[in-house]
Write a protein that holds these residues in place. Structure first.
Motif, short mmCIF file in Angstrom:
data_model
loop_
_atom_site.label_atom_id
_atom_site.label_comp_id
_atom_site.label_asym_id
_atom_site.label_seq_id
_atom_site.Cartn_x
_atom_site.Cartn_y
_atom_site.Cartn_z
N LEU A 191 45.83 35.38 55.18
CA LEU A 191 45.60 33.89 55.19
C LEU A 191 46.14 33.42 56.82
O LEU A 191 45.57 32.58 57.42
N GLY A 192 47.13 33.93 57.40
CA GLY A 192 47.80 33.61 58.73
C GLY A 192 46.64 33.82 59.62
O GLY A 192 46.47 33.32 60.73
N VAL A 246 43.06 37.99 47.53
CA VAL A 246 43.98 37.58 46.69
C VAL A 246 43.53 37.66 45.17
O VAL A 246 44.11 38.25 44.20
N VAL A 269 52.26 39.90 47.76
CA VAL A 269 52.46 38.65 48.34
C VAL A 269 52.62 38.29 50.07
O VAL A 269 51.69 37.49 50.68
N PHE A 270 53.07 39.19 50.71
CA PHE A 270 53.21 39.03 52.11
C PHE A 270 51.70 39.55 52.71
O PHE A 270 51.62 39.05 53.71
N SER A 271 51.27 40.51 52.39
CA SER A 271 49.80 40.90 52.61
C SER A 271 48.97 39.91 52.62
O SER A 271 48.01 39.64 53.73
N THR A 272 48.86 39.13 51.66
CA THR A 272 48.04 37.97 51.44
C THR A 272 48.46 36.89 52.24
O THR A 272 47.74 36.41 53.17
N LEU A 273 49.72 36.53 52.59
CA LEU A 273 50.12 35.56 53.59
C LEU A 273 49.77 36.01 55.02
O LEU A 273 49.40 35.13 55.52
N LEU A 274 49.83 37.07 55.25
CA LEU A 274 49.33 37.48 56.34
C LEU A 274 47.90 37.53 56.81
O LEU A 274 47.62 37.01 57.91
N VAL A 318 49.50 43.85 58.22
CA VAL A 318 49.28 44.10 56.93
C VAL A 318 48.78 45.46 56.62
O VAL A 318 49.39 46.01 55.49
N ALA A 324 40.67 36.35 53.00
CA ALA A 324 42.07 36.36 52.28
C ALA A 324 42.05 35.72 50.78
O ALA A 324 42.87 36.46 50.08
#
Length: 447
Positions: free
Chosen positions: A165-166, A126, A158-163, A191, A122
């Protein structure tokens, strides 16, 4: 704020724009070496234990990696990657991509083993996306339309990175192992859906393909890289290097080269050059839509097919090269479905590409796909060498039939391409002759 923005631009320096007739920069090919390693890692990680789950994980990783490459190619349409300050940023991106590839085998490991591998995936993701974002933002800073288009795609990044990381942090906190794996896989699927849906929903407004030549050459080179990686994977993974040469092993290696060359021919003989001309002829939004659909999207099933048939060929060649396995024994496991299914996937992706760029579908490709589908149950009962021979006959037969049936069209296309290259080379020679004339004028003598 204005002075801060000016200092930021002064620190980065000027970016060299891509000219309408530009070709691929040598630094771009250098950057692609990391993608060779990434494709190799995906193949090697999947080959450790080929299961349905492992194949799903491999394809999810490939889809995310491919989207990263698509974003990279979009950036390369606006700025020369090998000139000015750009190589400095791109080397940072290369290092991040290399670490991303190294961590991929741990991305879908046992959640109880910790989150180090998934978190590295992740974080490096980024860094890669940030490098592309900063570079593109610098290039389009003076264009309000392109800046607004970038803000429309910022949520995807942003959201693909957060996903991601999740996917690395949440599963280790879930006690149920099956549920943890399901959550992780679901986040990766999210993602992929987010990335590719954003490409469609974002539309073509605000984007442009300055050089159709650069765009097509960029994708044609990455496809060659993938085909080359499949040869490396089969040669290394099948343990040909660890065994004394035998005639079955040599024959299997030769057959692998033959059917890989046939797949290369199937794209680069007619379809690829004709599609390049079609993209040159398209303008405005039509050109952007064709570049997105045909190259960014329909190249993915071709790349996936290459990895799948490499896995199948590796398993079959490994058995053929093993002296303890009798030659009469049929290939076992998923090798035959992967081998034939991978070529089917490649040809189907190529037919989608042909349909999107040329508006046609070749009946020869449809027939070859049907023969390959019938070859799966047949090949499962044949010895490994016979199975490879069957596949090679179908692939080479496809090429031979198209050479005969498309003779007139092939000749006209090749003559047109030859005339174009000759004219281009003559123009370049005339331009470079000015250097000699200028040197003569300045010194009064021939240089």
């Amino acid at each position: 704020m204005g002075s801060g923005r000016w200092r930021w631009h002064r620190w980065l320096g000027p970016a060299i724009s891509v000219a309408p007739g530009a070709r691929v920069d040598r630094f771009e090919v250098f950057f692609d070496l990391v993608f060779v390693f990434s494709f190799f890692i995906i193949t090697r990680a999947t080959a450790v234990q080929i299961t349905g789950t492992a194949l799903l994980h491999g394809m999810l990783v490939l889809a995310v990696l491919w989207w990263t490459w698509v974003v990279h190619s979009v950036v390369a349409t606006r700025v020369r990657l090998g000139q000015g300050f750009v190589p400095v940023l791109m080397v940072v991106g290369m290092a991040a991509l290399f670490c991303f590839a190294l961590a991929l085998p741990q991305a879908f490991g046992d959640p109880r083993a910790g989150a180090a591998g998934p978190v590295v995936v992740a974080v490096t993701y980024v860094v890669i996306r940030a490098v592309h974002f900063i570079l593109y933002l610098h290039v389009v800073w003076s264009s309000p339309i392109e800046r607004r288009q970038m803000t429309r795609f910022a949520p995807e990044m942003v959201f693909s990175t957060l996903l991601l990381l999740g996917a690395g942090l949440i599963p280790p906190r879930i006690d149920d192992l099956g549920m943890a794996a399901m959550v992780r896989d679901g986040l990766w699927v999210a993602v992929v859906l987010l990335q590719y849906a954003a490409g469609i929903l974002g539309g073509t407004w605000g984007w442009g393909v300055t050089s159709a030549e650069h765009w097509t050459e960029r994708y044609e080179l990455i496809l060659i890289i993938a085909l080359g990686e499949s040869v490396i994977s089969v040669g290394v993974g099948s343990n040909l290097l660890g065994q004394p040469p035998t005639w079955p092993a040599v024959a299997a290696a030769a057959l692998g080269i033959f059917f890989t060359a046939a797949l290369w021919w199937a794209h680069y003989d007619v379809i690829g050059p004709a599609a390049r001309i079609a993209l040159h002829a398209a303008e405005g939004h039509a050109r952007v839509a064709m570049a997105r659909d045909a190259y960014a999207y329909f190249y993915l099933p071709m790349i996936a097919g290459i990895i799948l048939f490499a896995l199948g060929a590796e398993g079959i060649v490994h058995e053929i090269a093993d002296p303890s396995v009798p030659l009469r024994v049929p290939a076992h496991g998923p090798s035959v479905p992967l081998l034939f299914g991978g070529v089917i996937c490649y040809l189907c992706g190529n037919m989608l590409f042909q349909w999107r760029t040329l508006g046609t579908v070749s009946w020869t490709r449809v027939g070859a796909v049907l023969l390959l589908a019938l070859g799966i149950p047949v090949g499962s009962h044949l010895p490994g060498l016979a199975t490879l021979t069957l596949l090679t006959v179908i692939c080479v037969g496809l090429v031979m039939v198209e050479v005969v049936t498309m003779e007139e069209g092939r000749r006209a296309l090749h003559e047109l391409v030859f005339e174009e290259k000759t004219t281009h080379e003559a123009h370049e020679a005339a331009w470079r002759a000015r250097w000699k004339e200028r040197g003569t004028d300045e010194t009064g003598t021939s240089t």
